[in-house]
Motif scaffolding. Structure first.
Motif, PDB file in Angstrom:
ATOM      1  N   VAL A   1       7.999   3.620   4.950  1.00 53.20           N
ATOM      2  CA  VAL A   1       9.292   2.919   4.912  1.00 53.20           C
ATOM      3  C   VAL A   1      10.337   3.696   4.103  1.00 53.20           C
ATOM      4  O   VAL A   1      11.495   3.802   4.512  1.00 53.20           O
ATOM      5  CB  VAL A   1       9.108   1.503   4.312  1.00 53.20           C
ATOM      6  N   LEU A   2       9.917   4.232   2.964  1.00 55.36           N
ATOM      7  CA  LEU A   2      10.898   4.845   2.049  1.00 55.36           C
ATOM      8  C   LEU A   2      11.054   6.348   2.247  1.00 55.36           C
ATOM      9  O   LEU A   2      12.012   6.925   1.717  1.00 55.36           O
ATOM     10  CB  LEU A   2      10.490   4.563   0.595  1.00 55.36           C
ATOM     11  N   ALA A   3      10.131   6.961   2.946  1.00 56.49           N
ATOM     12  CA  ALA A   3      10.239   8.416   3.131  1.00 56.49           C
ATOM     13  C   ALA A   3      10.400   8.794   4.605  1.00 56.49           C
ATOM     14  O   ALA A   3      11.343   9.499   4.978  1.00 56.49           O
ATOM     15  CB  ALA A   3       8.998   9.105   2.546  1.00 56.49           C
ATOM     16  N   VAL A   4       9.495   8.315   5.445  1.00 52.46           N
ATOM     17  CA  VAL A   4       9.525   8.739   6.852  1.00 52.46           C
ATOM     18  C   VAL A   4      10.694   8.096   7.603  1.00 52.46           C
ATOM     19  O   VAL A   4      11.422   8.781   8.348  1.00 52.46           O
ATOM     20  CB  VAL A   4       8.178   8.389   7.536  1.00 52.46           C
ATOM     21  N   SER A   5      10.882   6.787   7.429  1.00 57.44           N
ATOM     22  CA  SER A   5      11.963   6.098   8.161  1.00 57.44           C
ATOM     23  C   SER A   5      13.332   6.690   7.846  1.00 57.44           C
ATOM     24  O   SER A   5      14.096   7.017   8.776  1.00 57.44           O
ATOM     25  CB  SER A   5      11.945   4.598   7.839  1.00 57.44           C
ATOM     26  N   PRO A   6      13.716   6.859   6.564  1.00 58.26           N
ATOM     27  CA  PRO A   6      15.021   7.482   6.298  1.00 58.26           C
ATOM     28  C   PRO A   6      15.113   8.905   6.850  1.00 58.26           C
ATOM     29  O   PRO A   6      16.177   9.324   7.316  1.00 58.26           O
ATOM     30  CB  PRO A   6      15.107   7.477   4.764  1.00 58.26           C
ATOM     31  N   ALA A   7      14.003   9.634   6.779  1.00 62.41           N
ATOM     32  CA  ALA A   7      14.038  11.012   7.264  1.00 62.41           C
ATOM     33  C   ALA A   7      14.328  11.060   8.762  1.00 62.41           C
ATOM     34  O   ALA A   7      14.987  11.999   9.234  1.00 62.41           O
ATOM     35  CB  ALA A   7      12.702  11.703   6.961  1.00 62.41           C
ATOM     36  N   ILE A   8      13.889  10.074   9.509  1.00 60.40           N
ATOM     37  CA  ILE A   8      14.149  10.053  10.957  1.00 60.40           C
ATOM     38  C   ILE A   8      15.533   9.473  11.238  1.00 60.40           C
ATOM     39  O   ILE A   8      16.372  10.085  11.901  1.00 60.40           O
ATOM     40  CB  ILE A   8      13.055   9.237  11.685  1.00 60.40           C
TER      41      ILE A   8
ATOM     42  N   PRO B   1       0.843  -1.210   0.000  1.00 62.88           N
ATOM     43  CA  PRO B   1       0.000   0.000   0.000  1.00 62.88           C
ATOM     44  C   PRO B   1       0.869   1.247   0.000  1.00 62.88           C
ATOM     45  O   PRO B   1       1.998   1.243   0.509  1.00 62.88           O
ATOM     46  CB  PRO B   1      -0.795  -0.129   1.307  1.00 62.88           C
ATOM     47  N   LEU B   2       0.310   2.324  -0.554  1.00 65.03           N
ATOM     48  CA  LEU B   2       1.083   3.563  -0.669  1.00 65.03           C
ATOM     49  C   LEU B   2       1.523   4.085   0.695  1.00 65.03           C
ATOM     50  O   LEU B   2       2.648   4.566   0.853  1.00 65.03           O
ATOM     51  CB  LEU B   2       0.236   4.625  -1.388  1.00 65.03           C
ATOM     52  N   ILE B   3       0.655   3.969   1.686  1.00 69.80           N
ATOM     53  CA  ILE B   3       0.993   4.498   3.007  1.00 69.80           C
ATOM     54  C   ILE B   3       2.197   3.762   3.594  1.00 69.80           C
ATOM     55  O   ILE B   3       3.061   4.355   4.249  1.00 69.80           O
ATOM     56  CB  ILE B   3      -0.240   4.403   3.963  1.00 69.80           C
ATOM     57  N   ILE B   4       2.278   2.442   3.338  1.00 70.07           N
ATOM     58  CA  ILE B   4       3.430   1.672   3.822  1.00 70.07           C
ATOM     59  C   ILE B   4       4.699   2.106   3.089  1.00 70.07           C
ATOM     60  O   ILE B   4       5.770   2.257   3.691  1.00 70.07           O
ATOM     61  CB  ILE B   4       3.180   0.156   3.622  1.00 70.07           C
ATOM     62  N   LEU B   5       4.574   2.304   1.776  1.00 69.52           N
ATOM     63  CA  LEU B   5       5.739   2.756   1.010  1.00 69.52           C
ATOM     64  C   LEU B   5       6.249   4.098   1.525  1.00 69.52           C
ATOM     65  O   LEU B   5       7.456   4.306   1.671  1.00 69.52           O
ATOM     66  CB  LEU B   5       5.365   2.880  -0.471  1.00 69.52           C
ATOM     67  N   LEU B   6       5.324   4.997   1.819  1.00 73.41           N
ATOM     68  CA  LEU B   6       5.742   6.313   2.316  1.00 73.41           C
ATOM     69  C   LEU B   6       6.395   6.205   3.691  1.00 73.41           C
ATOM     70  O   LEU B   6       7.397   6.879   3.971  1.00 73.41           O
ATOM     71  CB  LEU B   6       4.535   7.250   2.372  1.00 73.41           C
TER      72      LEU B   6
ATOM     73  N   VAL C   1      11.847  14.079   4.175  1.00 74.89           N
ATOM     74  CA  VAL C   1      10.615  13.319   3.944  1.00 74.89           C
ATOM     75  C   VAL C   1       9.886  13.839   2.700  1.00 74.89           C
ATOM     76  O   VAL C   1       9.270  13.059   1.955  1.00 74.89           O
ATOM     77  CB  VAL C   1       9.712  13.357   5.194  1.00 74.89           C
ATOM     78  N   LEU C   2       9.976  15.142   2.441  1.00 75.34           N
ATOM     79  CA  LEU C   2       9.340  15.679   1.227  1.00 75.34           C
ATOM     80  C   LEU C   2      10.030  15.187  -0.042  1.00 75.34           C
ATOM     81  O   LEU C   2       9.371  14.781  -1.004  1.00 75.34           O
ATOM     82  CB  LEU C   2       9.348  17.214   1.282  1.00 75.34           C
TER      83      LEU C   2
END
Length: 659
Positions: free
Chosen positions: A520-527, A513-518, A596-597
């Motif tokens: 894992v691939l956006a929020v996790s690296p950003a933190i 799902p898109l929310i999972i992709l975001l 994250v953006l």
């Protein structure tokens, strides 16, 4: 420095004693072992109904000893047999009928004698094959040429000097770079950290001598020893190899060392900027250490980093190109290789010498800045804690440079050894595990163990309103420019098709799902990545180097952590943007917002989830490789500019208020 045994061993002992010993005794031992292998008989067995026929053929080779073990396969595995020839049951019938009989030679590839036995068996049977073929052709009234419509002959047109130069050009530059690094290694530590440890640095600074004069004296000492070490090694290797090859001429081995005088002089000249660069880098890092032992810990990774690009240059097919001419260290290695075969152009020589000199000058400027800072030169707290008992470690606000580099090294090692495996085997979950377990967890644990304030070290504080707005604007604007940089890079340095296919397989998350992709691939690296690079690393090195060098170093480390050379440049540039935001705002959350953006928009583009009009622009820009329209780039640049203006305004207002 001549009283330093380590320097004498690196500068004189290794080139003058070790090389001749290695080459002379090593080659003689290899020749003796090869002679022993050539003279030894190979123990073989033949299995099958018609084994006696084949034994007769094999008996023509006096170096084959045919045995009859009860269990040939078991004997082969235990080393009691070197090769086992297996015949089909109808071997003789197939040969008599003019058909093909398939013979299997079983051997142990891990055993050199077994490999030699299989080769001898194959050669002897091929002789029998030729005899049978001639017999069949004669019975059919055909000539041997009828069975060989095409015969291919390979002829080496390279003269012995070129063959030898190409072979040595792969090995000698690597050894040269390592030895120049080793030559600068100990003097750089002794003249910086060693003086701190002995307490003589303060005495030296109290004299009327200027700090730049002290730096010049120390640097010239390190540089001179590095050059002498490099030239001594070069002379020793060439002399030893020339002597060794002259001993092999009787064996008709096509080796010869005849380096043109011009090439030899250019090699000599190119060593100077190389030694200049390595010495300056060593001095810049060594001055951060407070003891000789700590200096060794800091410079060992530097030595490995110096060797790495030299090793890349040894990859077959790697040549001096417009791009590689500008790669530090690697360009010297490739130029050395070209000079050994007399194929270096004047343009490539000039570009390599000039670029290496420029890099060396930059490294020396950094070293000079370091020596002008008393907090660095007289630092007594720049390294790792001297005790492993947490209760004995004094609490501190931010990590020392040594601590922050240790945190980075541990995380990168975990990523290299475990991250690739985890991501390959666990897909999307592996990406998340890499971020949280290999980046964030070690960072937090090591800072906690060293009693570092997580709040201060990781810049955990809410950003000002202007910084928050700036992070949003810069994140949106840079998300377009980072994609555009990738397009431009593909124009100059295309992503290899094989690597792109592997990356596509690795990142195929169509079912998620898109929310999972975001997440894992956006929020996790950003933190996780922000806490490591813009948190622990940035705070630890903030007072150890000039601001521009600090931002550049953190950005390069961030780019290198992605482990793909083609992605490294664009990622490092993005790292500059994110590092600037955190450094100027003083809040890690600005980096997280920007990060994250950038990642979220990349995920939305990849999954075709942008609004239709924006998705069409992105598909044309990235899918067709045309790049974004000028108006999109202009708007994105404007967003970045407004963001930078806001963050500068807020920071200066804060600085004015604090005064």
């Amino acid at each position: 420095m001549l009283r330093d045994r380590r320097t004498l061993i690196a500068m004189i002992g290794i080139p003058l004693i070790l090389y001749p010993a290695l080459f002379v005794f090593g080659s003689q031992a290899a020749i003796m072992q090869q002679d022993k292998l050539d003279e030894a008989k190979s123990r073989i067995a033949v299995g099958g109904v018609d084994s006696e026929l084949v034994k007769g053929w094999l008996a023509k080779d006096r170096k084959l000893l045919v045995l009859s073990p009860i269990n040939p396969d078991d004997a082969l595995l235990k080393g009691a047999l070197d090769a086992y020839v297996m015949l089909p049951d109808d071997f003789a019938q197939l040969v008599d009928d003019g058909k093909t009989a398939r013979v299997t030679v079983r051997y142990d590839a891990s055993d050199t004698t077994s490999q030699e036995a299989s080769r001898r068996v194959a050669d002897t049977l091929n002789d029998s094959f030729d005899a049978l073929l001639r017999e069949r052709l004669a019975r059919a009234g055909l000539s041997e040429e009828y069975a060989r419509p095409i015969e291919v002959e390979r002829h080496n047109v390279a003269p012995p000097e070129k063959t030898t130069g190409a072979m040595l050009g792969l090995l000698m530059p690597l050894i040269m770079i390592v030895m120049v690094g080793v030559g600068a290694f100990y003097p750089a530590i002794d003249l910086t950290a060693g003086e701190k440890e002995r307490g003589t640095f303060e005495t030296l600074l109290s004299t009327p001598t200027q700090s730049m004069e002290i730096l010049a004296g120390k640097f010239l000492t390190v540089f001179s020893i590095a050059v002498i070490t490099g030239l001594t090694n070069l002379g020793s290797m060439l002399t030893t190899l020339a002597f060794q090859f002259s001993q092999l001429q009787d064996d008709n081995i096509p080796f010869s060392i005849r380096i043109p005088l011009g090439s030899f002089l250019l090699i000599f000249v190119s060593i100077l900027p190389l030694a200049f660069l390595i010495s300056a880098v060593m001095m810049s890092v060594a001055v951060l250490a407070r003891s000789f032992r700590e200096g060794q810990s800091l410079l060992t990774p530097v030595l490995i980093l110096i060797v790495f690009p030299a090793a890349i240059a040894t990859i077959p097919g790697t040549r001096l190109t417009t791009a590689t001419q500008l790669m530090p260290i690697a360009n010297f290695s490739l130029l050395f290789k070209d000079l050994m075969i007399a194929q270096a152009s004047a343009e490539s020589v000039a570009v390599v010498l000039v670029s290496t000199t420029v890099y060396a000058a930059i490294a020396l400027i950094i070293a000079a800045r370091m020596f002008q800072r008393e907090d660095v030169v007289l630092s007594v707290d720049a390294g790792l804690p001297i005790t492993l008992r947490r209760s004995m470690i004094p609490p501190r606000a931010v990590p020392t440079p040594g601590m922050s580099l240790l945190v980075l090294s541990v995380c990168l090692l975990l990523l290299f050894y475990a991250g690739t495996y985890i991501q390959s085997n666990y897909g999307l979950a592996g990406v998340a595990m890499t971020q949280w377990l290999l980046f964030l967890a070690p960072t937090l644990f090591m800072l906690w163990y060293a009693r570092v304030s997580l709040r201060e070290a990781l810049a955990i504080k809410a950003p000002a309103a202007t910084a928050f707005a700036a992070a949003l604007l810069i994140g949106l604007g840079w998300s377009v420019w980072s994609q555009q940089l990738s397009v431009w890079q593909d124009w100059i340095w295309p992503f290899p098709a094989a690597l792109a296919e592997e990356m596509t397989k690795l990142l195929q998350f169509d079912d998620a799902p898109l929310i999972i992709l975001l997440l894992v691939l956006a929020v996790s690296p950003a933190i996780c990545e922000e806490f490591l690079f813009r948190g622990a690393l940035l705070s630890g090195l903030r007072n150890a180097m000039p601001t521009w060098a600090l931002i550049l170093f953190v950005a390069v480390a961030f780019g290198a952590s992605h482990l793909v050379i083609q992605r490294m440049t664009v990622t490092a540039v993005s790292g500059i943007v994110l590092t600037y935001m955190v450094w100027r705002s003083g809040s890690i959350f600005t980096g997280m917002i920007g990060h994250v953006l950038v990642n979220s928009i990349a995920v939305l583009i990849q999954t075709q989830q942008l609004p239709a009009a924006a998705q069409a622009i992105a598909n044309t820009a990235l899918g067709d490789g045309a790049g974004f329209p000028a108006y999109v780039l202009a708007i994105s640049a404007l967003l970045c500019a407004i963001g930078i203006g806001l963050i500068e305004f807020g920071s200066r207002k804060k600085e004015g208020g604090s005064r």
